[in-house]
Enzyme design. Structure first.
Site, PDB file in Angstrom:
ATOM      1  N   ALA A 293       0.800  -1.148  -0.131  1.00 54.66           N
ATOM      2  CA  ALA A 293      -0.138  -0.036  -0.021  1.00 54.66           C
ATOM      3  C   ALA A 293       0.948   1.259   0.035  1.00 54.66           C
ATOM      4  CB  ALA A 293      -0.805   0.087   1.284  1.00 54.66           C
ATOM      5  N   TYR A 294       1.896   1.306   0.909  1.00 47.11           N
ATOM      6  CA  TYR A 294       2.907   2.423   0.874  1.00 47.11           C
ATOM      7  C   TYR A 294       3.659   2.467  -0.456  1.00 47.11           C
ATOM      8  CZ  TYR A 294       6.725   5.122   2.368  1.00 47.11           C
ATOM      9  OH  TYR A 294       7.941   6.292   2.293  1.00 47.11           O
TER      10      TYR A 294
END
Length: 253
Positions: A161-162
């Site tokens: 997600a990052y």
């Protein structure tokens, strides 16, 4: 009686920077490095006003000029006000460095979607809002510098997600560089490797940190000052570097 106005285009005035997330970690190192180059700096903070004040005091103590400005990077009104404050204090803005960001690590299969939304609000919307203000306000000859991550290439597990948020940052950056054609404003992104900041070290045990250190050919973690040197280069002499992602990672594959 006549008045002579100096219109020499080579006449120099002090350059001005706004550094988001400038109160700690890489952001503070960037603030101090730019100030050492004689640049007046707006030190942005999201929530820790005291740390921002400490950073400002350190710059002033070393003979520089700085002010603190607060606000949520994803809030366009707050960031407009922050830009206004820097322009009012120093007369304009030449450099915008967007180091503000958050990192939440989790396997994709188990990530809390509220965490996904929170991270993308800061990292994606925040970068977009700051870039939008910068595109409208940075003076000709200036620089806009956003922050990605070297994990866009290394694909470490739990970073999904990052990395997705930082891939968006890279896309925003590279397209903005083309949109500002003719304005003599460079737009680049810095992609740090493993760097010894609270953001990176949080939640990692010593074995993990040691492994990541050894993954780099230089066999150490980066330091915030290492990243700040790249920013200073892009903010100053690197006028022919534009629309690029600079991987500042000690040779991490």
């Amino acid at each position: 009686m006549s008045t002579t106005i100096d219109t020499d285009p080579t006449a120099q005035t002090q350059r001005v920077a706004l550094v988001t997330g400038g109160s700690g970690g890489i952001g503070r190192a960037v603030v101090e490095r730019l100030a050492a180059d004689g640049i007046a700096v707006g030190v942005h903070y999201a929530g820790n006003k005291a740390k921002a004040a400490e950073t400002v005091a350190a710059v002033i103590g070393n003979g520089g000029r700085a002010i603190a400005v607060g606000g949520d990077v994803a809030d366009e009104q707050a960031m407009s006000a922050a830009f206004d404050a820097v322009e009012a204090e120093f007369g304009g803005i030449d450099i915008v460095v967007n180091t503000a960001g958050i990192m939440i690590l989790s396997p994709i299969s188990t990530l809390n979607l509220d965490d996904l939304d929170r991270m993308h609000r800061t990292n994606v919307r925040g970068t977009f809002v700051v870039s939008q203000q910068a595109a409208r306000r940075v003076r000709n000859g200036g620089a806009i510098i956003n922050f990605s991550t070297s994990v866009t290439r290394t694909q470490f597990p739990t970073y999904g997600a990052y990395v997705a948020s930082k891939a968006a940052v890279e896309s925003i950056t590279l397209i903005l560089a083309r949109e500002l054609r003719g304005k003599d404003i460079t737009v680049n992104a810095v992609a740090p490797g493993p760097t010894a900041t609270a953001l990176f070290l949080d939640g990692k045990d010593e074995a993990t940190i040691a492994t990541l250190s050894k993954a780099v050919p230089l066999e150490r973690l980066g330091q915030p000052d290492d990243i700040a040197e790249t920013v200073a280069f892009l903010a100053g002499p690197a006028r022919w570097v534009n629309g690029q992602v600079i991987f500042t990672n000690g040779g991490l594959a």
